[in-house]
Write an enzyme that holds these catalytic residues in place. Structure first.
Site, PDB file in Angstrom:
ATOM      1  N   ASP A 168      -0.216  -1.857  17.050  1.00  0.00           N
ATOM      2  CA  ASP A 168       0.659  -2.026  15.885  1.00  0.00           C
ATOM      3  C   ASP A 168       1.613  -3.198  16.107  1.00  0.00           C
ATOM      4  O   ASP A 168       2.453  -3.172  17.010  1.00  0.00           O
ATOM      5  CB  ASP A 168       1.460  -0.736  15.651  1.00  0.00           C
ATOM      6  CG  ASP A 168       2.107  -0.673  14.281  1.00  0.00           C
ATOM      7  OD1 ASP A 168       2.623  -1.716  13.819  1.00  0.00           O
ATOM      8  OD2 ASP A 168       2.112   0.398  13.662  1.00  0.00           O
ATOM      9  N   HIS A 199      -1.352  -2.027  12.665  1.00  0.00           N
ATOM     10  CA  HIS A 199      -0.559  -1.389  11.617  1.00  0.00           C
ATOM     11  C   HIS A 199      -1.353  -1.306  10.311  1.00  0.00           C
ATOM     12  O   HIS A 199      -2.101  -2.213   9.971  1.00  0.00           O
ATOM     13  CB  HIS A 199       0.717  -2.211  11.402  1.00  0.00           C
ATOM     14  CG  HIS A 199       1.720  -1.574  10.513  1.00  0.00           C
ATOM     15  ND1 HIS A 199       2.549  -0.553  10.929  1.00  0.00           N
ATOM     16  CD2 HIS A 199       2.035  -1.800   9.208  1.00  0.00           C
ATOM     17  CE1 HIS A 199       3.338  -0.194   9.937  1.00  0.00           C
ATOM     18  NE2 HIS A 199       3.042  -0.933   8.881  1.00  0.00           N
TER      19      HIS A 199
END
Length: 230
Positions: A168, A199
């Site tokens: 992420d 993400h």
């Protein structure tokens, strides 16, 4: 599908509402990303309604700019999204979500059971709902800034399901370690890490969408809601 109005001490705001064909039904509070109550959020609500839930996504940016509906497709929209995120007050947002949750508990089509699911900014807010509200259960997809909220973990008394992306870009590796260690052994928290994913891996049409990881996360979420809200 329609909209509902939610009242709070500061005023009133709109929320997208999707109803199932069969009621009464449990409700799920869908918590937006930084792009407002856009097509992605509305589609999530519609899909949950098709699964038999009342689904509602409130406008959390209403104090800054009501009815935000943008995408992740242009630089200008990303810039606006981050500007809105910078102005957003999570504490006020949590109160708005709690007001929406209360409205869903009292909705004539509701069984009274309500869970939440949030993505990105909404994933952070779902964590706060787990710590600060009486929601029956909560789901956080790639929540941001959770390493700064671990002091509230002791207040989580209802089941919380978390989906974390190992790559992420908005949650650094050291923050991920803090989150995993801070929640390790918590009796009400289940955390899944999706290795190699970035993400928003579950946002259909997004740059980092991964069909396999999204299917796994969504299946876990569906089973979780079925167990907790039935």
């Amino acid at each position: 599908m329609t909209k509902m109005t939610v009242s709070c001490p500061d005023g009133a705001f709109s929320a997208y509402l999707a109803l199932p064909t069969k009621t009464p039904a449990p409700a799920i509070l869908v918590i937006q990303e930084i792009f407002g109550v856009n097509r992605v959020m509305r589609d999530i609500c519609d899909n949950l309604a098709a699964q038999g839930y009342i689904a509602c996504c409130p406008d959390l940016f209403w104090r800054i700019e009501p009815e935000v509906d943008i995408t992740d497709k242009t630089e200008a929209e990303w810039n606006k999204a981050f500007e809105l995120f910078g102005k957003f007050d999570p504490d006020k947002g949590t109160e708005d979500l709690k007001a929406t949750l209360a409205s869903l508990r009292d909705h004539p089509a509701s069984t009274g059971k309500v869970g939440s699911v949030g993505y990105c900014l909404g994933g952070k807010m779902a964590f706060l709902m787990a710590a600060r509200s009486d929601a029956d259960c909560n789901v956080s997809y790639y929540g941001v800034g959770l390493d700064e909220l671990l002091g509230e973990a002791g207040s989580i008394s209802k089941p919380l399901l978390m989906h974390m992306a190992s790559e992420d870009q908005f949650v650094p590796k050291d923050a991920q370690v803090k989150i995993r260690e801070g929640l390790k052994g918590h009796p009400n928290v289940t955390l899944h890490v999706y290795e190699g994913n970035d993400h928003a891996f579950a946002r259909e049409g997004g740059a980092h969408y991964d069909a396999q990881a999204a299917a796994a996360a969504n299946a876990r979420t569906a089973a979780f809601f079925k167990q907790q809200l039935s």
